[in-house]
Design a protein around this motif. Structure first.
Motif: not given
Length: 658
Positions: A384-388
């Protein structure tokens, strides 16, 4: 120490060579040497020393392409007529082992390693699996100052691959090979023969094969690739304004920030100090998002309704049903939040505030490498919480970081993930390409009606034909012109059950099969009539023909049954014969079609015109027999002209010919 057989540690990817003619000599014999592929991208392997020789293929017939970092054995060398050196190499590829071919010399680096017990003990203490170690030994021998730490994720490899392959996690660029994408319902529009965009039209859902390639850290343990694992915290000794400027040269950020009285280099240094993030990483991220030319409207400050707003890192920029990614990114830039210097109503505030956002949102949360910002395999909520979402983003940004370091002999720290139950060998990069659409847009059997009606996703059909039909002519057209269709043409029909398979092979290699199950009546009945027997239909009946007159027009030998039944299967003995009624013998059944009799009452009147009008308005749905009766002009469509023909028939100006 180890010896380099090619100039430098890595050689930039050269354009594919052309016009060479190999001398044909066998590779010179020498002791087997260990080496690795050192080009950017991938290297073709050929059957001989030169580009005039054929490319090697794998077990599935696809061209073999060895990606950067692939370990090989050099068996010998040969020189082409243009003077280029080629190495004869032995290598493993996917499930095949011990393959032999030729690779272009400058794409291959030969090395010799001396024993280093201290480094071996370090690798053991770190818990790096054996499949990581040879690549790390190579890097350590050239850059002994570099520090490699194993990040034991505690995650099972198969689970990580499945999670990172889930919808929305990873996207591949539209120009990527088909094997990088996931051709499935919702990702591919089969009828339009086009990929479905997932974040604008240029991004498509990534395949499991490309996800596991980029997820596997072992594929990037090369001098360039390893920089996606570099820790991205700000280091006063390592990160300098001169280093930042070098990275900005040749880009739209080479000079001053427009209207800010400060250079971009100084801005990035101040952004690094404020955020705790490496300014080199911030530059790489900005170039990744904005491109070298910086032409995106999101940093123009001139988008109508969002004037003087900027978003250099594309934060919050994604496509929704309401807005495109530029609009959403500028909506985010208009927010008020002094923690991140929002609103970003100057370029400086966007760069510094965006950097603070990256630092607090990712670096401070343990996602302190480019890899972890793409694949979050740490913390209590992995995946989760992946920038790309761009599957190549971490690798590309890492390459940008590498390319701009002038001094590689520094104590870089690389945090390299290790998973549980990893495959023994690194995951291969898929290269297969081609149109993936195997479906048909049309499938017909001459003179017969498919049951059910044709749909490209319906793969099985049933037909019943009378005994006098001894053959079936199958026609089919694929949605994609690149699809191969087999099984069409004329097929002999034996009495009883017959099965015809139409196999459709997409250019990509995937297949679907349509199955036609045709039952040919075994009766020896002979029907004599002035009516037309058209496959499973009986035509030529004039409107207002009584059942008795109809039956009198038909003579049947070899059958004790000759009757008319209505649409519900109930025998009709009086009144008019109508569209949709069936004429039945013992072994055969024909659906009666009276052109113009749309409402199926055996006559042609205003009600038939009304039925067509209601069908056109979507108020009712005509069945297949009614549609055939309504197509007065027999052009395959229903419109007001068919209604006009019925009206002319009623007025007697132009009778309908049955």
């Amino acid at each position: 120490m180890w010896m380099l057989a090619a100039a430098g540690f890595f050689v930039l990817l050269l354009c594919r060579l052309g016009g060479e003619r190999a001398e044909g000599a066998e590779a010179s014999s020498k002791a087997v040497q260990t080496a690795y592929v050192s080009c950017n991208g991938s290297m073709n392997v050929r059957s001989g020393p030169g580009t005039s020789y054929s490319q090697l293929t794998d077990a599935s017939g696809e061209y073999i392409k060895l990606v950067q970092g692939t370990l090989v054995e050099v068996l010998g060398s040969a020189v082409a007529s243009n003077g280029a050196t080629w190495y004869q190499i032995r290598f493993d590829y996917n499930e095949q082992q011990g393959l032999v071919g030729y690779g272009y010399g400058p794409y291959i680096t030969i090395y010799e390693l001396e024993d280093d017990p201290e480094f071996e003990a370090y690798l053991e203490a770190q818990g790096f699996p054996e499949s990581y170690r040879q690549s790390l030994r190579i890097l350590h021998s050239v850059h002994p100052e570099w520090v490699f730490t194993a990040q034991h994720t505690g995650l099972v490899w198969a689970d990580a691959v499945a999670a990172e392959s889930a919808p929305g996690q990873s996207l591949a660029y539209y120009s990527s090979p088909t094997s990088w994408k996931y051709p499935a319902d919702g990702n591919y529009d089969w009828e339009k023969d086009a990929w479905i965009g997932k974040d604008g039209s240029n991004w498509h859902a990534a395949s499991t094969e490309i996800v596991q390639y980029y997820l596997d850290p072992r594929n990037f343990l090369t001098e360039k690739g390893v920089f996606q694992f570099e820790q991205n915290s700000y280091n006063l000794e390592l990160h300098t304004i001169e280093g930042v400027q070098q990275r900005l040269n040749g880009t739209f950020m080479e000079g001053e920030v427009p209207n800010e009285n400060i250079t971009y280099a100084q801005t990035f240094m101040e952004a690094a100090a404020a955020s705790g993030v490496s300014p080199y990483m911030l530059v790489a991220r900005c170039i990744q998002e904005m491109g070298v030319a910086g032409t995106s409207a999101i940093i123009s400050g001139t988008v109508p309704g969002y004037e003087n707003l900027y978003n250099y890192f594309d934060i919050g920029a994604y496509t929704t049903s309401e807005h495109d990614l530029i609009t959403n990114g500028l909506i985010y830039a208009s927010k008020v939040d002094e923690r991140y210097l929002l609103p970003w109503n100057t370029r400086y505030r966007s760069l510094v505030g965006g950097s603070i956002w990256i630092g607090s949102s990712y670096i401070a949360r343990g996602q302190d490498t480019l890899y972890l910002q793409k694949f979050n395999v740490q913390g209590s909520s992995p995946y989760t919480h992946q920038y790309m979402t761009n599957i190549q983003a971490a690798s590309n940004e890492g390459a940008t970081m590498y390319a701009t370091y002038t001094d590689l002999d520094q104590p870089f720290i690389f945090k390299i993930p290790v998973f549980l139950e990893m495959p023994e060998t690194r995951c291969a990069c898929p290269t297969k390409d081609g149109n993936p659409n195997p479906y048909l847009k049309e499938l017909t059997v001459s003179g017969e009606e498919l049951t059910p009606g044709f749909s490209y996703k319906t793969l099985e059909y049933d037909l019943v034909v009378p005994a006098n039909v001894s053959k079936a002519t199958v026609s089919a057209n694929a949605i994609s012109s690149k699809t191969t269709v087999e099984g069409v043409g004329e097929h002999a029909l034996q009495p009883g059950d017959n099965e015809i398979t139409i196999t459709c092979t997409a250019e990509y290699g995937n297949q679907v099969s349509y199955v036609l199950r045709i039952y040919r009546s075994e009766s020896q009945e002979v029907i004599t009539t002035s009516y037309r027997l058209d496959g499973s239909y009986l035509r030529g009946v004039e409107p207002e023909t009584s059942v008795s007159a109809f039956l009198a027009n038909i003579k049947v030998t070899g059958s004790t049954v000759s009757k008319v039944v209505d649409a519900n299967g109930k025998e009709v003995k009086s009144g008019y014969v109508a569209t949709g009624y069936q004429y039945c013998t013992k072994e055969q059944t024909f659906t009666i079609i009276i052109v113009g009799d749309v409402c199926a009452d055996g006559t042609i009147n205003m009600l038939d015109m009304l039925y067509i009008k209601r069908h056109m308005l979507g108020m009712i749905q005509l069945n297949s027999a009614q549609k055939l009766a309504a197509e007065v002009r027999e052009d395959g469509s229903l419109d007001v002209l068919d209604m006009l023909y019925i009206k002319r028939h009623m007025l007697g100006t132009k009778p309908i010919v049955q």
